[in-house]
Design a protein around this motif. Structure first.
Motif, PDB file in Angstrom:
ATOM      1  N   ASP A  87      32.597  45.169  43.748  1.00 52.72           N
ATOM      2  CA  ASP A  87      31.556  44.205  44.117  1.00 52.72           C
ATOM      3  C   ASP A  87      31.879  42.770  43.696  1.00 52.72           C
ATOM      4  O   ASP A  87      30.980  41.948  43.526  1.00 52.72           O
ATOM      5  N   HIS A  88      33.170  42.485  43.513  1.00 53.32           N
ATOM      6  CA  HIS A  88      33.561  41.106  43.188  1.00 53.32           C
ATOM      7  C   HIS A  88      34.852  40.751  43.904  1.00 53.32           C
ATOM      8  O   HIS A  88      35.613  41.634  44.295  1.00 53.32           O
ATOM      9  N   GLY A  89      35.088  39.450  44.017  1.00 53.84           N
ATOM     10  CA  GLY A  89      36.389  38.959  44.455  1.00 53.84           C
ATOM     11  C   GLY A  89      36.996  38.233  43.262  1.00 53.84           C
ATOM     12  O   GLY A  89      36.290  37.556  42.527  1.00 53.84           O
ATOM     13  N   MET A  90      38.304  38.404  43.058  1.00 54.51           N
ATOM     14  CA  MET A  90      38.920  37.793  41.878  1.00 54.51           C
ATOM     15  C   MET A  90      40.218  37.092  42.232  1.00 54.51           C
ATOM     16  O   MET A  90      40.995  37.590  43.038  1.00 54.51           O
ATOM     17  N   GLY A 142      35.988  42.595  46.919  1.00 53.71           N
ATOM     18  CA  GLY A 142      36.770  43.806  47.154  1.00 53.71           C
ATOM     19  C   GLY A 142      38.263  43.587  47.008  1.00 53.71           C
ATOM     20  O   GLY A 142      39.040  44.511  47.194  1.00 53.71           O
ATOM     21  N   GLU A 143      38.641  42.344  46.675  1.00 54.25           N
ATOM     22  CA  GLU A 143      40.070  42.056  46.552  1.00 54.25           C
ATOM     23  C   GLU A 143      40.403  41.291  45.267  1.00 54.25           C
ATOM     24  O   GLU A 143      39.637  40.430  44.833  1.00 54.25           O
ATOM     25  N   VAL A 144      41.588  41.612  44.745  1.00 52.87           N
ATOM     26  CA  VAL A 144      42.178  40.773  43.707  1.00 52.87           C
ATOM     27  C   VAL A 144      43.251  39.947  44.401  1.00 52.87           C
ATOM     28  O   VAL A 144      44.154  40.493  45.043  1.00 52.87           O
ATOM     29  N   HIS A 145      43.114  38.644  44.310  1.00 55.60           N
ATOM     30  CA  HIS A 145      44.018  37.736  45.020  1.00 55.60           C
ATOM     31  C   HIS A 145      44.905  37.028  43.997  1.00 55.60           C
ATOM     32  O   HIS A 145      44.414  36.284  43.166  1.00 55.60           O
ATOM     33  N   SER A 204      47.376  43.100  42.369  1.00 51.89           N
ATOM     34  CA  SER A 204      46.808  42.306  43.464  1.00 51.89           C
ATOM     35  C   SER A 204      46.720  43.055  44.787  1.00 51.89           C
ATOM     36  O   SER A 204      47.475  43.995  45.045  1.00 51.89           O
ATOM     37  N   ASP A 205      45.771  42.621  45.615  1.00 52.88           N
ATOM     38  CA  ASP A 205      45.673  43.105  46.990  1.00 52.88           C
ATOM     39  C   ASP A 205      46.282  42.076  47.938  1.00 52.88           C
ATOM     40  O   ASP A 205      46.962  42.418  48.880  1.00 52.88           O
ATOM     41  N   ASP A 259      55.700  41.730  37.798  1.00 53.55           N
ATOM     42  CA  ASP A 259      55.238  43.118  37.682  1.00 53.55           C
ATOM     43  C   ASP A 259      53.721  43.181  37.734  1.00 53.55           C
ATOM     44  O   ASP A 259      53.140  44.071  38.350  1.00 53.55           O
ATOM     45  N   GLU A 260      53.104  42.222  37.069  1.00 55.38           N
ATOM     46  CA  GLU A 260      51.637  42.213  37.034  1.00 55.38           C
ATOM     47  C   GLU A 260      51.066  41.929  38.422  1.00 55.38           C
ATOM     48  O   GLU A 260      50.078  42.541  38.830  1.00 55.38           O
ATOM     49  N   VAL A 261      51.689  41.010  39.143  1.00 56.06           N
ATOM     50  CA  VAL A 261      51.231  40.696  40.494  1.00 56.06           C
ATOM     51  C   VAL A 261      51.279  41.957  41.350  1.00 56.06           C
ATOM     52  O   VAL A 261      50.316  42.313  42.033  1.00 56.06           O
TER      53      VAL A 261
END
Ligand SMILES: Nc1ncnc2c1ncn2[C@@H]1O[C@H](COP(=O)(O)OP(=O)(O)OP(=O)(O)O)[C@@H](O)[C@H]1O
Ligand SMILES: [Mg+2]
Length: 509
Positions: A198-201, A37-40, A215-216, A209-211
């Motif tokens: 349904d994934h963690g990344m 559930g998160e983009v790290h 990201s979460d 800027d991309e971060v």
């Protein structure tokens, strides 16, 4: 969604990981949790330990200390095979697909080699899964397309599919955007947002800027240690910069009129073939003066790679002429171009920029090995070579344990610094640079920008190929726009405008 391997974990934790190499602590007691559930995002300077940490998670490196927990339970990840079995997948930075095969053939192959989907699965089954996953996450992948026809972004999405079909719950993306155009970055992020449910990344990128965009969670590494961890809420670029390097962001801009030193390169009506056997350059002409920075803007794949290769003698002209300081160079090789004063920072740094198994010191001297003072009457002066290495490692801030370390062991950004050091120190009349700040952290990027301006002031001509419009507009005296193998126009600094450049890059102005 339960994956095909039954992995339904919600969380994976790297707990107190320490990883050392001779002379360096790559990771120093690092703890990091990745949630479904998160983009790290992992942020940090070149050599901070980001890739090493991901290599630990993917079972390529074995930590000296610490452990990995899946939903709180310790697990062993001794190899990528273990990682895949536990639902951890790695999306390689450079797609590693068989170009002559179709998408589904490539994916079928990866399932066999990784023992994922069964070996006896007919491709039609794979095709069904490709279509299903591709639809669910908006990957827009055609199973029947041959890989050679796909753009870099599409190939990357095939790699993501591969990892998904292996049953990954957690995906590692180490600098996935460095090979993409801005448009493709947006497409990738749209996919990641859909996968997030349904994934963690984990995503590693140097672009702040991309971060902020994707990201979460954000974790900052510095010299192997975690120096910050925060939710991505109400943050600005300056906050990230401060967390990363402890200072504010600086922007470097070209100033003053160029002091032109005469024409160094003259290219007229140049035609050249591309990899696909069709013309990639169709009658382009340009002139590079000593003391100016000529920017080349364009969406990747419009002929800039071929242009660079023509300017450095790596690709022959099929028609037209190229002169270096008035001398006709048609038919000459890259060495002759270098001897005539043309240096080159290549796009594909690991294949053309360094000799991976040679040491840092040897790589730094490659261009000047046979010259005074490093070689006299055929005898190498090792003390002079060592001193040369020492000075350049310092000047360019190349983070390496020793001058004897093999270049392939450096972090990505430090390889880039090594190449820049060698090419700039050869004191060329013209530096032809493809994406010179690719993979560099924000501090190193500023440093390289300043260096390029310094060299310009000293009379060096610079051809700067970049997809970063800010970089081009900040540094260039003129910008030429390339589209479909032709130049759609040249702008001088007073005329620089983002919208105008965008339209020209799309061939619409
Ligand atoms: N196999 C190895 N052998 C020796 N040293 C290594 C090895 N792998 C990594 N290192 C060292 O560990 C340190 C961290 O490197 P790492 O590749 O993790 O940095 P990074 O944060 O990914 O940097 P970059 O932003 O430049 O990619 C560097 O000093 C690097 O030289
Ligand atoms: Mg790295």
């Amino acid at each position: 969604m339960a994956s095909q391997n039954g992995v339904s974990a919600r969380q994976i934790t790297l707990s107190h990981i320490t990883k050392t190499f001779p002379g360096v602590i790559a990771n120093d007691d690092v703890t990091l949790t990745l949630n479904v559930g998160e983009v790290h995002a992992i942020l940090g300077e070149n050599g901070a330990g980001k890739t090493s940490l991901m290599n630990v998670l993917y079972g390529i490196y074995h930590p000296d200390q610490g452990q990995i927990l899946l939903d709180g339970k310790p697990v062993r990840i001794d190899s990528p095979k273990d990682a895949i079995r536990l639902g951890v997948g790695l999306v390689p930075q450079h797609p590693m697909l068989v170009r002559a095969h179709t998408v589904e053939e490539n994916i079928a192959l990866s399932q066999v080699t990784h023992g994922g989907a069964s070996f006896w699965n007919p491709t039609s089954n794979i095709r069904r899964r490709i279509v299903e996953l591709s639809g669910r996450y908006g990957l827009k992948v055609d199973p029947k397309a041959p890989v050679w026809q796909l753009s870099a972004g599409e190939q990357q999405r095939v790699e993501i599919l591969k990892v998904l079909l292996q049953g990954a719950r957690f995906l590692i993306l180490d600098e996935p955007t460095s090979v993409l155009t801005p448009q493709e970055v947006q497409e990738l992020f749209a996919v990641l947002r859909r996968m997030r449910q349904d994934h963690g990344m984990v995503i590693i990128t140097h672009k702040l800027d991309e971060v902020l965009d994707i990201s979460d969670q954000i974790t900052v590494l510095r010299k192997g240690k975690v120096t910050g961890n925060t939710k991505n809420e109400n943050l600005k670029k300056t906050d990230l910069a401060r967390m990363m390097i402890g200072e504010e962001l600086k922007e470097t801009r070209v100033a003053g009129h160029p002091h032109l030193r005469g024409e160094m390169i003259h290219l007229s009506d140049a035609w050249a073939m591309g990899e696909r056997g069709t013309p990639a350059l169709k009658g382009v002409s340009l002139s590079v003066q000593g003391g100016e920075i000529l920017g080349v803007a364009g969406v990747a794949g419009n002929g800039q790679l071929e242009l660079i290769e023509v300017l450095t003698g790596l690709r022959p002209l099929t028609r037209g002429h190229i002169f270096v300081k008035g001398k006709d160079m048609k038919g000459q090789n890259a060495e002759a171009f270098f001897q005539s004063g043309i240096a080159h920072v290549p796009e594909d740094r690991n294949h053309y920029g360094i000799v991976p198994n040679m040491t840092v010191e040897e790589n730094l001297i490659l261009r000047a090995m046979n010259q005074n003072p490093y070689s006299k009457a055929g005898i190498m002066d090792f003390a002079a070579i060592r001193e040369h290495a020492r000075q350049n490692i310092q000047k360019y801030d190349i983070r390496t344990p020793t001058a004897d370390t093999r270049a392939r062991l450096l972090s990505g950004g430090n390889v880039q610094k090594l190449i820049l050091a060698r090419e700039l120190e050869s004191n060329p009349d013209v530096l032809v640079a493809a994406h010179p700040t690719y993979g560099l952290d924000i501090g190193a990027t500023t440093q390289v920008h300043q260096l390029l301006l310094e060299k310009r002031a000293q009379g060096m001509g610079i051809v700067l190929v970049s997809e970063d419009l800010d970089e081009l507009m900040n540094l260039s005296d003129r910008i030429v726009v390339i589209f479909a193998g032709t130049f759609t126009g040249t702008l001088t600094r007073a005329e620089f405008q983002r919208e105008k450049l965008g339209l020209m890059m799309a061939g619409e102005a």
